[in-house]
Motif scaffolding. Sequence first.
Motif, mmCIF file in Angstrom:
data_model
loop_
_atom_site.group_PDB
_atom_site.id
_atom_site.type_symbol
_atom_site.label_atom_id
_atom_site.label_comp_id
_atom_site.label_asym_id
_atom_site.label_seq_id
_atom_site.Cartn_x
_atom_site.Cartn_y
_atom_site.Cartn_z
ATOM 1 N N ARG A 185 39.587 47.163 46.910
ATOM 2 C CA ARG A 185 39.625 46.437 45.390
ATOM 3 C C ARG A 185 39.687 45.007 45.820
ATOM 4 N NH1 ARG A 185 45.384 45.967 43.084
ATOM 5 N NH2 ARG A 185 46.864 46.335 44.965
ATOM 6 N N TRP A 186 40.127 44.576 46.972
ATOM 7 C CA TRP A 186 40.340 43.103 47.259
ATOM 8 C C TRP A 186 39.026 42.476 47.552
ATOM 9 C CZ3 TRP A 186 44.968 41.874 45.594
ATOM 10 C CH2 TRP A 186 45.871 42.610 45.835
ATOM 11 N N SER A 226 46.984 31.120 47.094
ATOM 12 C CA SER A 226 45.914 31.654 47.819
ATOM 13 C C SER A 226 46.523 31.331 49.435
ATOM 14 C CB SER A 226 44.621 30.966 47.480
ATOM 15 O OG SER A 226 44.443 29.551 48.047
ATOM 16 N N ASP A 243 41.752 43.511 39.606
ATOM 17 C CA ASP A 243 42.630 44.030 40.784
ATOM 18 C C ASP A 243 43.502 43.126 41.469
ATOM 19 O OD1 ASP A 243 41.685 46.807 40.334
ATOM 20 O OD2 ASP A 243 39.653 46.323 41.149
ATOM 21 N N LEU A 244 43.532 41.855 41.063
ATOM 22 C CA LEU A 244 44.298 40.863 41.756
ATOM 23 C C LEU A 244 45.647 40.935 41.253
ATOM 24 C CD1 LEU A 244 43.325 38.797 43.949
ATOM 25 C CD2 LEU A 244 42.770 36.878 41.938
ATOM 26 N N ALA A 266 49.869 41.101 47.137
ATOM 27 C CA ALA A 266 48.453 40.712 47.833
ATOM 28 C C ALA A 266 48.714 40.115 49.418
ATOM 29 C CB ALA A 266 47.777 39.490 47.275
ATOM 30 N N ALA A 308 41.817 38.861 48.970
ATOM 31 C CA ALA A 308 42.575 38.371 47.778
ATOM 32 C C ALA A 308 42.837 36.685 47.746
ATOM 33 C CB ALA A 308 43.780 39.210 47.738
ATOM 34 N N SER A 333 45.977 40.436 51.557
ATOM 35 C CA SER A 333 44.563 40.732 52.093
ATOM 36 C C SER A 333 43.826 39.444 52.081
ATOM 37 C CB SER A 333 43.755 41.669 51.171
ATOM 38 O OG SER A 333 42.348 41.365 51.335
ATOM 39 N N SER A 374 36.999 42.410 44.113
ATOM 40 C CA SER A 374 37.831 41.380 43.526
ATOM 41 C C SER A 374 37.014 39.798 43.829
ATOM 42 C CB SER A 374 39.382 41.251 43.613
ATOM 43 O OG SER A 374 39.651 40.099 42.865
#
Length: 494
Positions: free
Chosen positions: A46-47, A117, A79-80, A85, A90, A87, A50
């Motif tokens: 999912r990461w 981030s 999915d974020l 997170a 992400a 990943s 996304s």
Amino acid sequence: MEQRDPLVAVPRLDLEVKALLNAGRLAEANTLFDQVVSRTPPGADRWVRSAVLVNRAKLAWRLGRIPLALELAAEGWTDLDAEHADSPAAAQAMHALAYLLEGIGNRRAAVDMLRLSVQVARRANVPEVLGHCLQGLGGTLNFRAISSPPEAAPAIFAEARDHLREGLDLARDPRMRLALMGAYSRSLAGVGDLDAAERAATETLRQATEVGDKWALAVADWVLAVVHRDQDDLVEARTLASRAVAAAEAINDTSLLLRFSLDLADICARMNDPVGESAALRCSVAAGRTATETLQEGLAQALEQRRVAVQAQRLAVAAQEAAARDPLTGLANRLGLERAAAGLLESTAARGRVPWLVLVDVDWFKGVNDDAGHAAGDAALREIAQLLRRECRADDLVARWAGDEFVVLLGDAGGGGQDVGPTVAERIRAAVDGHDWTLVLGTIRRPTVSIGVAAGPAKLDQLFAAADMALYRAKRHGRNRVEVEPSAEIVTGG
């Protein structure tokens, strides 16, 4: 799976699209983007999914394909989950989302997302990704420093410099190092280290020329222009700033173009060059207009609404929200009105109040389209939608029913007075009649509206039918007027 660079979530073809954009080859970038936009890397978690979707939203934005960018961003945001997170994908998705937030003018949210981030990239412990996120944060802080008060700018530039220097120590990919070095040179100039800034910008220029990276060329020329300006070498500064503006235009980067053209105007003003200053300001105004038109289309609001819907109820609910809104005016559409009306009418009836429906139709709208063109007609509909919002309250439901027809369902705050519906309707009619339409339509006949008003049973179809009869009378009696359909509930006091 497709080959990827050290930024693990970005497929190779997506990187090629970005490279074409940075080289100013927009047509080729568009063609290649069409080939890759629907592909998702097989087996992606999912990461990664996304990050791929949001990075493609960023590419679509740069290509001027705004609706597609919005759709991809909303889907990629699904999915974020920032709180959990860890990943690298992400972190990349957050970096790209920050770019889009900056583009729609949500500047504080953009910086917050970039800081997040960086935090996620540190937890992920992938040096190249961390360097990428540090480049985004440092570059954005550079722009914040430029627009900040003079006393605050040095500290912001210093923070940017530290982030960018750390990124340079981490990055090994040549393209990433180019972006970092260009931004780093600007932060050096911002803290007054002009010699170091000139060396870094000159090296950026050399490397960018070798690989044909017009984005890096634009940044390097801009930084060198700033250095020469601060050294009072204004002739060279003007030449370099002009090159930076031309490069920003070639790669279709509105934010760079706006910043560079303003600096060019400043340099020309210091040289007593009114012709150059005027040309640079015209370029700046055009870039600003592009950004403003984007905001006028309601993209910031739509993206935020879509984001909340996707986070709260996932893709199914987000799709329902999108289906219920008119893309031209930003109002609820017919489906949105029908969905929301039942609850509003029930609430009004439960409080012993009489519901009102106001049906608005633009007079002679076909003539507006014929005389001024459909683009002007669309602009006129957006103006009317804004006037409706202004004359109605937050609890009122305002919708575009179809074409040039609008509906206002008065909310519970309207009260039970016998004249609330006609009063609101007359305010709307007068607002449209008295509006200055010159900027939108020039000298052609300005639009007016005919309005039908009805009150009565708490059922949308019955209210609409009654208001439609009143609207027909308003049209028949000369237009630009309000007619009220008699109601037994009103006559007898409900």
